[in-house]
Scaffold this motif. Structure first.
Motif, PDB file in Angstrom:
ATOM      1  N   ARG A   1       8.877   5.787   1.902  1.00 47.56           N
ATOM      2  CA  ARG A   1       7.956   4.667   2.049  1.00 47.56           C
ATOM      3  C   ARG A   1       6.559   5.162   2.407  1.00 47.56           C
ATOM      4  N   VAL A   2       5.567   4.401   1.957  1.00 52.44           N
ATOM      5  CA  VAL A   2       4.189   4.628   2.393  1.00 52.44           C
ATOM      6  C   VAL A   2       3.808   3.448   3.272  1.00 52.44           C
ATOM      7  N   ILE A   3       3.418   3.733   4.506  1.00 55.29           N
ATOM      8  CA  ILE A   3       3.076   2.690   5.466  1.00 55.29           C
ATOM      9  C   ILE A   3       1.638   2.905   5.904  1.00 55.29           C
ATOM     10  N   GLU A   4       0.847   1.861   5.780  1.00 54.17           N
ATOM     11  CA  GLU A   4      -0.579   2.005   6.088  1.00 54.17           C
ATOM     12  C   GLU A   4      -1.124   0.697   6.635  1.00 54.17           C
ATOM     13  N   GLN A   5      -2.008   0.810   7.614  1.00 59.07           N
ATOM     14  CA  GLN A   5      -2.692  -0.363   8.138  1.00 59.07           C
ATOM     15  C   GLN A   5      -3.840  -0.720   7.195  1.00 59.07           C
ATOM     16  N   VAL A   6      -3.832  -1.952   6.703  1.00 59.23           N
ATOM     17  CA  VAL A   6      -4.911  -2.419   5.847  1.00 59.23           C
ATOM     18  C   VAL A   6      -5.655  -3.532   6.571  1.00 59.23           C
ATOM     19  N   ASP A   7      -6.595  -4.159   5.886  1.00 61.12           N
ATOM     20  CA  ASP A   7      -7.453  -5.128   6.574  1.00 61.12           C
ATOM     21  C   ASP A   7      -6.685  -6.353   7.058  1.00 61.12           C
ATOM     22  N   THR A   8      -5.616  -6.729   6.355  1.00 57.76           N
ATOM     23  CA  THR A   8      -4.891  -7.954   6.698  1.00 57.76           C
ATOM     24  C   THR A   8      -3.560  -7.689   7.404  1.00 57.76           C
ATOM     25  N   GLY A   9      -3.322  -6.448   7.814  1.00 59.70           N
ATOM     26  CA  GLY A   9      -2.097  -6.151   8.539  1.00 59.70           C
ATOM     27  C   GLY A   9      -1.483  -4.843   8.090  1.00 59.70           C
ATOM     28  N   GLN A  10      -0.190  -4.685   8.334  1.00 63.61           N
ATOM     29  CA  GLN A  10       0.505  -3.465   7.940  1.00 63.61           C
ATOM     30  C   GLN A  10       1.088  -3.613   6.546  1.00 63.61           C
ATOM     31  N   ALA A  11       0.723  -2.674   5.681  1.00 63.71           N
ATOM     32  CA  ALA A  11       1.242  -2.661   4.320  1.00 63.71           C
ATOM     33  C   ALA A  11       2.308  -1.581   4.198  1.00 63.71           C
ATOM     34  N   GLU A  12       3.355  -1.905   3.459  1.00 67.72           N
ATOM     35  CA  GLU A  12       4.400  -0.938   3.145  1.00 67.72           C
ATOM     36  C   GLU A  12       4.618  -0.926   1.645  1.00 67.72           C
ATOM     37  N   LEU A  13       4.681   0.267   1.075  1.00 65.93           N
ATOM     38  CA  LEU A  13       5.063   0.449  -0.310  1.00 65.93           C
ATOM     39  C   LEU A  13       6.435   1.108  -0.306  1.00 65.93           C
ATOM     40  N   VAL A  14       7.423   0.372  -0.817  1.00 66.22           N
ATOM     41  CA  VAL A  14       8.818   0.793  -0.709  1.00 66.22           C
ATOM     42  C   VAL A  14       9.369   1.072  -2.105  1.00 66.22           C
TER      43      VAL A  14
ATOM     44  N   GLY B   1      -9.939  -5.006   1.053  1.00 67.63           N
ATOM     45  CA  GLY B   1     -10.421  -3.802   0.399  1.00 67.63           C
ATOM     46  C   GLY B   1      -9.544  -2.593   0.651  1.00 67.63           C
ATOM     47  N   ALA B   2      -8.996  -2.470   1.869  1.00 70.92           N
ATOM     48  CA  ALA B   2      -8.124  -1.340   2.174  1.00 70.92           C
ATOM     49  C   ALA B   2      -6.842  -1.404   1.351  1.00 70.92           C
ATOM     50  N   LEU B   3      -6.347  -2.606   1.102  1.00 73.45           N
ATOM     51  CA  LEU B   3      -5.153  -2.759   0.265  1.00 73.45           C
ATOM     52  C   LEU B   3      -5.454  -2.342  -1.169  1.00 73.45           C
ATOM     53  N   VAL B   4      -6.604  -2.732  -1.676  1.00 73.64           N
ATOM     54  CA  VAL B   4      -6.986  -2.336  -3.035  1.00 73.64           C
ATOM     55  C   VAL B   4      -6.993  -0.818  -3.155  1.00 73.64           C
ATOM     56  N   GLU B   5      -7.563  -0.145  -2.170  1.00 76.05           N
ATOM     57  CA  GLU B   5      -7.626   1.318  -2.218  1.00 76.05           C
ATOM     58  C   GLU B   5      -6.247   1.947  -2.109  1.00 76.05           C
ATOM     59  N   LEU B   6      -5.369   1.372  -1.282  1.00 74.72           N
ATOM     60  CA  LEU B   6      -4.006   1.879  -1.166  1.00 74.72           C
ATOM     61  C   LEU B   6      -3.277   1.771  -2.506  1.00 74.72           C
ATOM     62  N   VAL B   7      -3.350   0.618  -3.132  1.00 76.07           N
ATOM     63  CA  VAL B   7      -2.690   0.430  -4.427  1.00 76.07           C
ATOM     64  C   VAL B   7      -3.311   1.345  -5.469  1.00 76.07           C
TER      65      VAL B   7
ATOM     66  N   MET C   1      -7.588   5.089   7.645  1.00 77.22           N
ATOM     67  CA  MET C   1      -6.597   4.205   8.242  1.00 77.22           C
ATOM     68  C   MET C   1      -5.318   5.003   8.498  1.00 77.22           C
ATOM     69  N   GLY C   2      -4.566   4.623   9.533  1.00 76.61           N
ATOM     70  CA  GLY C   2      -3.372   5.373   9.894  1.00 76.61           C
ATOM     71  C   GLY C   2      -2.312   5.272   8.817  1.00 76.61           C
ATOM     72  N   ARG C   3      -2.144   6.350   8.051  1.00 75.60           N
ATOM     73  CA  ARG C   3      -1.172   6.359   6.979  1.00 75.60           C
ATOM     74  C   ARG C   3      -0.025   7.269   7.363  1.00 75.60           C
ATOM     75  N   ARG C   4       1.216   6.803   7.137  1.00 79.69           N
ATOM     76  CA  ARG C   4       2.363   7.635   7.431  1.00 79.69           C
ATOM     77  C   ARG C   4       3.473   7.317   6.435  1.00 79.69           C
ATOM     78  N   ARG C   5       4.435   8.206   6.385  1.00 86.21           N
ATOM     79  CA  ARG C   5       5.566   8.007   5.491  1.00 86.21           C
ATOM     80  C   ARG C   5       6.846   7.929   6.301  1.00 86.21           C
ATOM     81  N   ARG C   6       7.726   7.032   5.940  1.00 85.17           N
ATOM     82  CA  ARG C   6       9.056   6.940   6.512  1.00 85.17           C
ATOM     83  C   ARG C   6      10.012   7.085   5.350  1.00 85.17           C
ATOM     84  N   ALA C   7      10.675   8.267   5.272  1.00 81.48           N
ATOM     85  CA  ALA C   7      11.427   8.620   4.068  1.00 81.48           C
ATOM     86  C   ALA C   7      10.438   8.599   2.904  1.00 81.48           C
TER      87      ALA C   7
END
Length: 285
Positions: free
Chosen positions: A9-22, A105-111, A1-7
């Protein structure tokens, strides 16, 4: 999945939308999870007992009070997010057996990658729909069922009906508890209907929330505590009053007036919860 960082932050597309970890600038090692721009979880990796969101503190207070301190519980979490409450239960009630049902499932893996939870064979995280998890669970297998499920900032319709609550009641032990995070705003039709629906199956209940939300003055979160025996209302009232953001507890006649004859929701007429007002999360911390 397209993962990128802004400063940081971790930003990643998961199954239910765009997730951000700030990262939380005020607390080292703490992070906020946002999905589609809406805050979903806050986790302090160094101190899992630090709970930033007020509704999570209210859920935790209920968990603290429904059994003797430190006693292990069997808990089913419907909705996982960043596993704030499962981490809290592991820390405060060692030996608890917990199952987390998270549909994304993609969110679970991100966390799991970025905010890993402590290894504990008694804490199982499964990718599954909440209601399907209930259907597959044995009668009387849990002390607590916690529902904190949102898709696009709304609780899905199939988790609002009396048929759903009947499944919750079936998997609870006779003295077990259902704890639900309900988000709603004026005129509180969804929240009132949820109270009526849950109490038609689990009649002993109370609601904890901010006074302005309970009076229908603004959008926010309410915590419903329901079971077959009386909830610990005096203790919950003290905890709510002493919170960083003091809340109120409605029980008995006050809760009856709050429900106000709202209809019981059935699968055939269930709808998702009230959407939040536009821009509400842009001004929230």
């Amino acid at each position: 999945m397209g993962r990128r960082r802004r400063a940081d932050r971790v930003i990643e597309q998961v199954d239910t939308g765009q997730a951000e970890l700030v990262p939380d600038p005020a607390r080292a090692g703490s992070w906020t999870l946002l999905l589609g721009g809406a805050p979903q979880s806050h986790v302090d990796l160094a101190d899992p007992t630090h709970l930033e969101f007020e509704y999570v503190r209210r859920l935790a207070a209920a968990i603290d009070l429904i059994a003797p301190a430190g006693a292990p519980l069997r808990v089913l979490h419907l909705g996982g997010g960043a596993l704030t409450l499962p981490r809290y239960v592991t820390a405060t009630r060692p030996g608890s057996s917990q199952r987390v049902s998270e549909v994304d499932g993609a969110l679970v893996e991100l966390v799991r990658r970025v905010l890993p939870w402590p290894t504990d064979p008694r804490l199982r995280v499964r990718v599954a729909d909440a209601r399907a998890t209930l259907t597959a669970s044995r009668d009387g297998s849990y002390d607590v069922v916690v529902a904190d499920v949102f898709a696009g900032a709304r609780t899905p319709a199939h988790l609002t009906s009396v048929e759903y609550v009947a499944e919750v009641a079936r998997v609870l032990r006779p003295d077990g508890w259902y704890l639900a995070n309900i988000a709603d705003g004026p005129p509180l039709r969804h929240a009132r209907a949820q109270v009526a629906t849950v109490r038609s199956v689990l009649p002993r209940a109370c609601v904890v929330g901010d006074a302005a939300v309970l009076r229908g003055r603004r959008y926010g979160n309410l915590v419903l505590v329901a079971g077959r025996v009386e909830p610990p209302v005096p203790e919950l009232t003290r905890r709510a009053a002493g919170d960083w953001f003091p809340g109120r507890v409605l029980a008995g006649d006050e809760l009856e007036r709050f429900a106000g004859g709202a209809p019981v929701v059935h699968d055939a007429d269930a709808t998702a919860s009230t959407p939040p007002p536009p821009g509400i999360f842009s001004v929230r911390r």
